[in-house]
Design a protein around this motif. Structure first.
Motif, PDB file in Angstrom:
ATOM      1  N   MET A 131       0.838  -1.195   0.000  1.00  0.00           N
ATOM      2  CA  MET A 131       0.000   0.000   0.000  1.00  0.00           C
ATOM      3  C   MET A 131       0.874   1.247   0.000  1.00  0.00           C
ATOM      4  N   ALA A 132       0.641   2.128  -0.973  1.00  0.00           N
ATOM      5  CA  ALA A 132       1.442   3.347  -1.097  1.00  0.00           C
ATOM      6  C   ALA A 132       1.054   4.347  -0.029  1.00  0.00           C
ATOM      7  N   ARG A 133       2.038   5.080   0.439  1.00  0.00           N
ATOM      8  CA  ARG A 133       1.811   6.141   1.418  1.00  0.00           C
ATOM      9  C   ARG A 133       2.261   7.471   0.813  1.00  0.00           C
ATOM     10  N   ALA A 134       1.481   8.504   1.072  1.00  0.00           N
ATOM     11  CA  ALA A 134       1.785   9.817   0.500  1.00  0.00           C
ATOM     12  C   ALA A 134       3.049  10.393   1.118  1.00  0.00           C
ATOM     13  N   GLN A 135       3.884  11.002   0.283  1.00  0.00           N
ATOM     14  CA  GLN A 135       5.098  11.661   0.732  1.00  0.00           C
ATOM     15  C   GLN A 135       5.176  13.049   0.106  1.00  0.00           C
ATOM     16  N   GLY A 136       5.630  13.994   0.913  1.00  0.00           N
ATOM     17  CA  GLY A 136       5.734  15.361   0.420  1.00  0.00           C
ATOM     18  C   GLY A 136       6.676  15.493  -0.765  1.00  0.00           C
ATOM     19  N   ALA A 137       7.702  14.632  -0.823  1.00  0.00           N
ATOM     20  CA  ALA A 137       8.669  14.723  -1.908  1.00  0.00           C
ATOM     21  C   ALA A 137       8.037  14.445  -3.260  1.00  0.00           C
ATOM     22  N   ARG A 138       6.916  13.735  -3.294  1.00  0.00           N
ATOM     23  CA  ARG A 138       6.261  13.405  -4.560  1.00  0.00           C
ATOM     24  C   ARG A 138       5.044  14.290  -4.839  1.00  0.00           C
ATOM     25  N   ALA A 139       4.769  15.220  -3.956  1.00  0.00           N
ATOM     26  CA  ALA A 139       3.622  16.108  -4.168  1.00  0.00           C
ATOM     27  C   ALA A 139       3.930  17.113  -5.269  1.00  0.00           C
ATOM     28  N   GLN A 140       2.892  17.606  -5.908  1.00  0.00           N
ATOM     29  CA  GLN A 140       3.059  18.641  -6.914  1.00  0.00           C
ATOM     30  C   GLN A 140       1.930  19.651  -6.799  1.00  0.00           C
ATOM     31  N   MET A 141       2.228  20.864  -7.243  1.00  0.00           N
ATOM     32  CA  MET A 141       1.241  21.938  -7.228  1.00  0.00           C
ATOM     33  C   MET A 141       1.058  22.462  -8.641  1.00  0.00           C
ATOM     34  N   ALA A 142      -0.199  22.527  -9.071  1.00  0.00           N
ATOM     35  CA  ALA A 142      -0.540  23.083 -10.376  1.00  0.00           C
ATOM     36  C   ALA A 142      -1.373  24.342 -10.158  1.00  0.00           C
ATOM     37  N   LEU A 143      -1.116  25.394 -10.945  1.00  0.00           N
ATOM     38  CA  LEU A 143      -1.807  26.676 -10.770  1.00  0.00           C
ATOM     39  C   LEU A 143      -2.163  27.263 -12.127  1.00  0.00           C
ATOM     40  N   ALA A 144      -3.379  27.768 -12.225  1.00  0.00           N
ATOM     41  CA  ALA A 144      -3.812  28.498 -13.419  1.00  0.00           C
ATOM     42  C   ALA A 144      -4.770  29.596 -12.991  1.00  0.00           C
ATOM     43  N   PHE A 145      -4.783  30.692 -13.731  1.00  0.00           N
ATOM     44  CA  PHE A 145      -5.709  31.783 -13.461  1.00  0.00           C
ATOM     45  C   PHE A 145      -7.062  31.463 -14.090  1.00  0.00           C
ATOM     46  N   GLU A 146      -8.127  31.748 -13.340  1.00  0.00           N
ATOM     47  CA  GLU A 146      -9.481  31.459 -13.798  1.00  0.00           C
ATOM     48  C   GLU A 146     -10.022  32.630 -14.619  1.00  0.00           C
ATOM     49  N   SER A 147     -10.770  32.317 -15.666  1.00  0.00           N
ATOM     50  CA  SER A 147     -11.483  33.358 -16.398  1.00  0.00           C
ATOM     51  C   SER A 147     -12.847  33.616 -15.781  1.00  0.00           C
ATOM     52  N   VAL A 148     -13.392  32.616 -15.084  1.00  0.00           N
ATOM     53  CA  VAL A 148     -14.643  32.741 -14.340  1.00  0.00           C
ATOM     54  C   VAL A 148     -14.369  32.306 -12.905  1.00  0.00           C
ATOM     55  N   TYR A 149     -14.713  33.161 -11.954  1.00  0.00           N
ATOM     56  CA  TYR A 149     -14.432  32.865 -10.552  1.00  0.00           C
ATOM     57  C   TYR A 149     -15.043  31.527 -10.135  1.00  0.00           C
ATOM     58  N   GLY A 150     -14.200  30.672  -9.556  1.00  0.00           N
ATOM     59  CA  GLY A 150     -14.669  29.390  -9.058  1.00  0.00           C
ATOM     60  C   GLY A 150     -14.732  28.288 -10.090  1.00  0.00           C
ATOM     61  N   THR A 151     -14.373  28.579 -11.343  1.00  0.00           N
ATOM     62  CA  THR A 151     -14.398  27.578 -12.411  1.00  0.00           C
ATOM     63  C   THR A 151     -12.975  27.288 -12.854  1.00  0.00           C
ATOM     64  N   PRO A 152     -12.458  26.087 -12.597  1.00  0.00           N
ATOM     65  CA  PRO A 152     -11.067  25.797 -12.972  1.00  0.00           C
ATOM     66  C   PRO A 152     -10.897  25.756 -14.482  1.00  0.00           C
ATOM     67  N   PRO A 153      -9.783  26.254 -14.998  1.00  0.00           N
ATOM     68  CA  PRO A 153      -9.525  26.199 -16.443  1.00  0.00           C
ATOM     69  C   PRO A 153      -9.383  24.760 -16.934  1.00  0.00           C
ATOM     70  N   ALA A 154      -9.406  24.604 -18.239  1.00  0.00           N
ATOM     71  CA  ALA A 154      -9.267  23.292 -18.846  1.00  0.00           C
ATOM     72  C   ALA A 154      -7.869  22.733 -18.590  1.00  0.00           C
ATOM     73  N   ALA A 155      -7.749  21.419 -18.743  1.00  0.00           N
ATOM     74  CA  ALA A 155      -6.465  20.759 -18.555  1.00  0.00           C
ATOM     75  C   ALA A 155      -5.430  21.294 -19.539  1.00  0.00           C
ATOM     76  N   ASP A 156      -4.154  21.102 -19.180  1.00  0.00           N
ATOM     77  CA  ASP A 156      -3.008  21.492 -20.009  1.00  0.00           C
ATOM     78  C   ASP A 156      -2.809  22.999 -20.080  1.00  0.00           C
ATOM     79  N   SER A 157      -3.396  23.747 -19.148  1.00  0.00           N
ATOM     80  CA  SER A 157      -3.190  25.199 -19.129  1.00  0.00           C
ATOM     81  C   SER A 157      -2.724  25.647 -17.740  1.00  0.00           C
ATOM     82  N   TYR A 158      -1.948  24.798 -17.056  1.00  0.00           N
ATOM     83  CA  TYR A 158      -1.515  25.047 -15.689  1.00  0.00           C
ATOM     84  C   TYR A 158       0.007  25.128 -15.612  1.00  0.00           C
TER      85      TYR A 158
END
Length: 317
Positions: free
Chosen positions: A1-28
């Motif tokens: 069973m895999a356990r989460a590790q901070g070393a493998r975490a990632q953060m993705a960020l994109a600016f929204e064109s509509v508040y509260g609606t995440p942009p489409a994939a591949d634009s982060y």
């Protein structure tokens, strides 16, 4: 069973064109970070009802809160993404590199972001939507890593077993070092500075309306604040005289690798309180000035952040 590790975490960020609606994939953007507490939580309320014995009745779920702090490097390129979130879109000049990105305080409209924290081992991906940057703070000193803490208020969080961000776009990371730092007063290097702390805050106001999904309606900017402190070896009375007179000055906090790679936050009208001069032994005497910035009537704003690099734009990739 895999356990989460901070070393493998990632953060993705994109600016929204509509508040509260995440942009489409591949634009982060793929964002570097040292730590993150960004996410949602929902506390439980203890039952206050009587008449069922000593054992309590089941608790009731309270309102959901989504926010947290992200520790990020003060670097040459990625910092511009956070500055855009804090100040709004920059005015960019230059047809070829280097480009000068100027961010100004005072904007009533701040962009919102979608920020996904991913842990592939579990797997668990938390997409925080409607994220608005509330504040940034960092410490200037002679040595050590140069990192800033960005406080973010989100509308809500959507979790899943797969990423919604798709393929991420990265930038070359080039961090500023502590030895790249300098503090200037009215355009001249300010000597005898031991350390300094800087905090810029949008003082966001959560719009906490009654909703069936538990999310907020928004986070509106209020009166901004730019404050901090400078710890000074007492060698002259320049700052003390200014504090007594009550006159403002311009303070600049900068990191510079060379003329084409530079970050500067300039507070245009800074007021200093009169500081006491404690004698704590035979060593040097130090004074701490807890400064506050205000609107400068000449420039028409409180602060200007300038980032010079080879990044042409800070639109979504």
């Amino acid at each position: 069973m895999a356990r989460a590790q901070g070393a493998r975490a990632q953060m993705a960020l994109a600016f929204e064109s509509v508040y509260g609606t995440p942009p489409a994939a591949d634009s982060y953007w793929r964002m570097p970070f040292a730590s993150s507490s960004l996410g949602s939580e929902q506390p439980l309320l203890n039952s206050e009802l009587l008449g069922y014995g000593r054992d309590p009745l089941p608790p009731v779920r309270d309102a959901i809160t989504a926010d947290g702090d992200v520790s990020v490097p003060i670097d040459l390129r990625f910092l511009g993404i956070w500055l855009k979130a804090l100040f709004g879109a920059p005015t960019t000049t230059g047809s070829v590199a280097p480009f000068t990105h100027e961010f100004q305080s005072g904007s009533w409209t701040l962009p919102s972001m979608a920020i996904e924290i991913g842990m592939a081992d579990v797997p668990h991906y938390a997409m925080n939507v409607g994220c608005v940057a509330n504040s940034i703070s960092w410490t200037m000193q002679r040595s050590g890593l140069v990192t800033a803490t960005v406080n973010v208020i989100a509308r809500g969080e959507i979790t899943g077993a797969a990423s919604s961000a798709g393929t991420l776009t990265g930038l070359e990371l080039q961090r500023f070092g502590a030895f790249n730092g300098s503090v200037s007063r009215d355009g001249s290097q300010l000597g005898s500075i031991v350390s300094g702390e800087i905090t810029y805050s949008n003082n966001l106001d959560r719009i906490e309306t009654i909703r069936s999904d538990g999310m907020i309606d928004g986070a509106d900017p209020s009166v901004a604040a730019l404050t901090g402190s400078i710890n000074v070896r007492f060698a002259d009375t320049v700052l003390l005289d200014q504090a007594i007179a009550g006159d403002p000055c311009e303070l600049s906090f900068a990191y510079e690798i060379d003329a084409d790679r530079r970050f500067e936050l300039k507070a245009h009208a800074v007021y200093l309180p009169k500081a006491r001069l404690p004698l704590e032994g035979p060593g040097g005497v130090q004074a701490t000035f807890e400064w506050q910035a205000a609107l400068d009537t000449i420039t028409g704003r409180m602060a200007t952040a300038t980032l010079i690099n080879d990044q042409e734009t800070y639109d979504n990739p």
